[in-house]
Enzyme design. Structure first.
Site, PDB file in Angstrom:
ATOM      1  N   TYR A 195       8.390  -7.120   0.596  1.00 42.71           N
ATOM      2  CA  TYR A 195       8.388  -6.949  -0.864  1.00 42.71           C
ATOM      3  C   TYR A 195       9.291  -7.989  -1.500  1.00 42.71           C
ATOM      4  O   TYR A 195      10.418  -8.220  -1.050  1.00 42.71           O
ATOM      5  CB  TYR A 195       8.904  -5.553  -1.233  1.00 42.71           C
ATOM      6  CG  TYR A 195       8.973  -5.339  -2.732  1.00 42.71           C
ATOM      7  CD1 TYR A 195       7.877  -4.847  -3.429  1.00 42.71           C
ATOM      8  CD2 TYR A 195      10.127  -5.667  -3.454  1.00 42.71           C
ATOM      9  CE1 TYR A 195       7.918  -4.680  -4.799  1.00 42.71           C
ATOM     10  CE2 TYR A 195      10.180  -5.505  -4.829  1.00 42.71           C
ATOM     11  CZ  TYR A 195       9.076  -5.007  -5.492  1.00 42.71           C
ATOM     12  OH  TYR A 195       9.115  -4.849  -6.849  1.00 42.71           O
ATOM     13  N   GLU A 199       6.119  -9.957  -9.418  1.00 41.83           N
ATOM     14  CA  GLU A 199       6.203  -9.119  -8.223  1.00 41.83           C
ATOM     15  C   GLU A 199       5.155  -9.549  -7.206  1.00 41.83           C
ATOM     16  O   GLU A 199       3.974  -9.675  -7.524  1.00 41.83           O
ATOM     17  CB  GLU A 199       5.968  -7.651  -8.605  1.00 41.83           C
ATOM     18  CG  GLU A 199       6.177  -6.688  -7.452  1.00 41.83           C
ATOM     19  CD  GLU A 199       5.845  -5.258  -7.843  1.00 41.83           C
ATOM     20  OE1 GLU A 199       4.676  -4.984  -8.205  1.00 41.83           O
ATOM     21  OE2 GLU A 199       6.744  -4.404  -7.788  1.00 41.83           O
TER      22      GLU A 199
END
Ligand code: GDP
Ligand code: MN
Length: 397
Positions: free
Chosen positions: A119, A207
């Site tokens: 992530y 993101e």
């Protein structure tokens, strides 16, 4: 302002970041050609909506066992079939809410072999007043779950704006993510590209979830979400052109066309106020008296009758609104202009809910007179407290 994954990936590609080859498709009949232009042997068919959680989402009226908004295909034909199955249908994810979003575009991508899912995000961190990298080894589909149950697995690295991005930021992130060998170098380079893109385009959020290590050991951005500072979009024609109005709240869209500062909320009392500070105070006092605001709306200092009419229409078009509080302190804004705007709007769209009006300041007497003579069923309020009490009482009984 948000954009689609395929648009975000095009920006990443422009900056040299590793992404898969892909084609966006608007019509099912174009899917086969699009998929055929990609290498295979694996294809990924991805619903393009401005919401995450597509993989775990599900389509409305899905057949038993049907997959969500991210599907793997083993042939061009299969990729085309999956595309046809998605287009035009409504996908519900934990980010869309129960209404879901209609899928009007599908991205077909050359599939990757995945070794690890990581992530990575960049955001404007209001606590440190800096742009921060946020990363975790627990990438993939459940970052919200990671944040809730094992927050220690998410680390954040602020970047000092005086130095900008430095190699050590990237090396720290690589270490934290457990990368090795050539991956460390790739990571340092990629983080630099992301930081550059983020600052060049005035982003609020970027993101990459997941950032993957491919089966050949290389880093790749497998998903991309980008949010841009709406107040800076005017500086970036290329970004403004990516806007997809069908993805936006129609009320917020109408408001932006009339240059109204409007944000839809979940409550039952619609507010029309001039000045952001007074709008905040109005929302607070509505809460104090036990109700919830349906919106934040600042009509601004120099609003015209037309603008006020439009603002009123936006408020009344919200089915959650059970009552309206107009709270105006006339400084530059004149109370008679507000009064005329309210009346014009009510004449146009009608008034199904109680309306409390509190006017104070420039031309207040004229404003009150206009409303009193309009024949409308308006509850007049003497001050802010009185106005809030009256509208909450009118709505809640
Ligand atoms: P999201 O669910 O909206 O976040 O969509 P993502 O783009 O993150 O995709 C969800 C998941 O699908 C990923 O976490 C991967 O596990 C899987 N996925 C996406 N693209 C590929 C791919 O190219 N190959 C493989 N094997 N899996 C993929
Ligand atoms: Mn994702």
């Amino acid at each position: 302002m948000n954009i689609h994954e395929y648009q975000a990936k095009a920006l990443l590609r422009d900056y040299g970041a590793p992404v898969s080859d892909g084609r966006v498709v608007f019509k099912a009949e174009d899917a086969k050609t699009a998929a055929g232009e990609l290498d295979g042997p694996l294809w990924v068919v991805k619903a393009q909506i401005h919401a995450g959680g597509r993989g775990k989402g599900s389509f409305k009226e899905a057949s038993a066992g049907e997959k969500g908004g991210v599907r793997l295909a083993k042939s061009v034909e299969e990729a085309a079939e999956e595309t046809a199955r998605m287009l035009g249908r409504t996908l519900v994810t934990h980010q869309t809410g129960p209404v879901g979003k209609q899928v009007n575009r599908v991205y077909i991508e050359d599939g990757s072999g995945i070794e690890r899912e990581l992530y990575l995000a960049l955001l404007v961190d209001r606590q440190s007043s800096r742009i921060s990298f946020v990363c975790s080894t627990e990438g993939g589909m459940d970052i919200e779950e990671v944040a809730a149950s094992t927050p220690e697995k998410i680390l954040s690295f602020p970047v000092d704006p005086a130095t900008g991005y430095q190699g050590f930021h990237g090396r720290r992130i690589a270490f934290m993510l457990g990368l090795e060998g050539a991956q460390v170098k790739q990571c340092v380079k990629l983080m630099g590209q992301l930081y550059q893109l983020f600052t060049d385009k005035d982003m609020e959020m970027l993101e990459i979830n997941p950032l993957i290590v491919t089966d050949s050991g290389d880093l790749k951005c497998l998903d991309a979400k980008m949010g841009f500072d709406g107040n800076a979009v005017y500086r970036h024609g290329d970004i403004a052109a990516l806007r997809d109005e069908t993805e936006e709240d129609p009320k917020e869209l109408a408001a932006s066309k009339y240059d109204l500062n409007y944000i839809a909320l979940d409550g039952e009392i619609g507010c029309m106020v001039n000045g952001a500070g007074l709008a905040m105070a109005t929302m607070d006092i509505i809460k104090l008296y036990g109700a919830e605001p349906a919106n934040f709306l600042d009509v601004g200092g120099g609003a015209t009758t037309e603008k006020v009419t439009e603002a009123f229409k936006i408020i009344t078009s919200d089915p959650n609104v059970k009552g309206i509080l107009v709270n105006i302190f006339g400084g530059i804004m004149r109370c008679d202009v507000i009064a005329e705007g309210v009346i014009a709007a009510v004449k146009e769209v009608g008034l199904q809910v109680p309306l409390v009006v509190r006017l104070e300041g420039t031309n207040v007497e004229k404003g009150k007179e206009i409303i009193a003579n309009s024949g409308l069923n308006v509850i007049a309020a003497e001050n802010l407290k009185d106005g809030a009490e009256k509208i909450v009482k009118a709505v809640k009984g």
